[in-house]
Scaffold this motif. Structure first.
Motif, PDB file in Angstrom:
ATOM      1  N   SER A  15     136.056 105.279 -69.138  1.00  0.00           N
ATOM      2  CA  SER A  15     135.442 104.671 -67.960  1.00  0.00           C
ATOM      3  C   SER A  15     134.211 105.461 -67.574  1.00  0.00           C
ATOM      4  O   SER A  15     134.221 106.691 -67.602  1.00  0.00           O
ATOM      5  CB  SER A  15     136.433 104.660 -66.788  1.00  0.00           C
ATOM      6  N   SER A  17     133.004 105.155 -64.543  1.00  0.00           N
ATOM      7  CA  SER A  17     133.042 105.175 -63.084  1.00  0.00           C
ATOM      8  C   SER A  17     133.157 106.597 -62.538  1.00  0.00           C
ATOM      9  O   SER A  17     134.142 107.290 -62.804  1.00  0.00           O
ATOM     10  CB  SER A  17     134.241 104.356 -62.586  1.00  0.00           C
ATOM     11  N   ARG A  20     136.492 107.062 -60.659  1.00  0.00           N
ATOM     12  CA  ARG A  20     137.678 107.323 -61.486  1.00  0.00           C
ATOM     13  C   ARG A  20     137.664 108.751 -62.035  1.00  0.00           C
ATOM     14  O   ARG A  20     138.707 109.403 -62.109  1.00  0.00           O
ATOM     15  CB  ARG A  20     137.767 106.293 -62.613  1.00  0.00           C
ATOM     16  N   VAL A  35     133.150 106.297 -73.322  1.00  0.00           N
ATOM     17  CA  VAL A  35     132.958 104.906 -72.909  1.00  0.00           C
ATOM     18  C   VAL A  35     132.344 104.121 -74.064  1.00  0.00           C
ATOM     19  O   VAL A  35     131.329 104.540 -74.620  1.00  0.00           O
ATOM     20  CB  VAL A  35     132.038 104.818 -71.665  1.00  0.00           C
ATOM     21  N   LYS A  59     139.556  96.643 -73.564  1.00  0.00           N
ATOM     22  CA  LYS A  59     138.748  97.863 -73.652  1.00  0.00           C
ATOM     23  C   LYS A  59     139.394  98.907 -74.570  1.00  0.00           C
ATOM     24  O   LYS A  59     138.704  99.718 -75.184  1.00  0.00           O
ATOM     25  CB  LYS A  59     138.524  98.446 -72.250  1.00  0.00           C
ATOM     26  N   THR A  75     142.271 103.063 -70.179  1.00  0.00           N
ATOM     27  CA  THR A  75     141.249 102.059 -69.884  1.00  0.00           C
ATOM     28  C   THR A  75     141.671 101.300 -68.624  1.00  0.00           C
ATOM     29  O   THR A  75     142.863 101.180 -68.329  1.00  0.00           O
ATOM     30  CB  THR A  75     141.083 101.074 -71.058  1.00  0.00           C
ATOM     31  N   SER A  76     140.709 100.782 -67.899  1.00  0.00           N
ATOM     32  CA  SER A  76     141.060 100.096 -66.656  1.00  0.00           C
ATOM     33  C   SER A  76     140.034  99.031 -66.305  1.00  0.00           C
ATOM     34  O   SER A  76     138.918  99.009 -66.827  1.00  0.00           O
ATOM     35  CB  SER A  76     141.191 101.107 -65.510  1.00  0.00           C
ATOM     36  N   ASP A  77     140.449  98.166 -65.395  1.00  0.00           N
ATOM     37  CA  ASP A  77     139.548  97.130 -64.904  1.00  0.00           C
ATOM     38  C   ASP A  77     139.949  96.770 -63.473  1.00  0.00           C
ATOM     39  O   ASP A  77     141.139  96.739 -63.145  1.00  0.00           O
ATOM     40  CB  ASP A  77     139.603  95.885 -65.789  1.00  0.00           C
ATOM     41  N   THR A 112     143.684  96.058 -59.744  1.00  0.00           N
ATOM     42  CA  THR A 112     143.288  97.016 -60.777  1.00  0.00           C
ATOM     43  C   THR A 112     144.421  97.123 -61.780  1.00  0.00           C
ATOM     44  O   THR A 112     145.589  97.240 -61.399  1.00  0.00           O
ATOM     45  CB  THR A 112     143.002  98.411 -60.190  1.00  0.00           C
TER      46      THR A 112
END
Length: 197
Positions: A15, A17, A20, A35, A59, A75-77, A112
């Motif tokens: 990520s 972000s 995060r 990433v 991802k 991985t995240s969304d 999330t």
């Protein structure tokens, strides 16, 4: 505690972000960042957490051919979900303002999903938080978008920024989930994964 349990694991946070990254530092979890570009497209029939589950797992696919024995790829969304519609990251000021107008005076959900992928295992957890905005004025929306430029934020806003401070009247669920990571779920999942060889 968790840091000791994970001493034989390599945590890879996929990520970009900064929020995060900070959460992982605050949780005292050592990690590296990697990433990889992924085209974030999902089937139209997916709803709510089905969307974030799908994208978090998508991802992870970018890493599957190179996974090492001791690695855990995370991985995240995150999406904002309002009136049966998923709101991703706005591309323009006009789009960000439209998103905020659509959220004004209403309660929406933030979903999330976080996926944990190893050579032998994949698990995905998700979290929903309900967020209520007051009726936002056009001036407030314009001020926020023009000064904070929330183009990397799902739904066109960040709860921890000015718009959240003045506009959010109620929250049901995890605050940290809205920022971008359900930290309690990540902690619990990593404890479980630490014991898997």
């Amino acid at each position: 505690m968790l840091k000791d349990l994970l001493k034989n694991k390599e945590i890879v946070l996929a990520s970009g972000s900064p929020r995060r990254h900070q959460f992982f530092k605050d949780l005292d979890i050592p990690f590296t960042m990697d990433v990889r570009p992924v085209k974030e497209v999902y089937p139209d029939y997916l709803k709510k957490e089905e969307i974030t589950n799908f994208l978090a797992e998508l991802k992870a696919e970018a890493f599957q051919k190179e996974l090492k024995q001791n690695q855990i790829i995370i991985t995240s969304d995150t999406i904002v979900y309002n009136e049966e519609k998923a709101l991703g990251k706005p591309k323009t000021s006009a789009e960000a303002k439209e998103m905020l107008k659509s959220l004004s005076g209403k309660t929406h959900s933030v979903f999330t999903s976080v996926s944990f992928t190893t050579l032998k295992h994949q698990s995905t957890v998700n979290c929903e938080t309900k967020v209520t905005f007051k009726e936002l004025t056009s001036g407030e929306i314009d001020y926020y978008v023009e000064n904070f430029k929330p183009f990397d934020k799902a739904g066109g806003y960040a709860i921890q920024e000015w718009i959240g401070l003045i506009g959010i009247t109620n929250l049901e669920g995890s605050y940290f989930n809205v920022v971008g990571l359900p930290t309690h779920l990540v902690y619990n999942e990593l404890i479980d994964l630490a014991s898997i060889q």
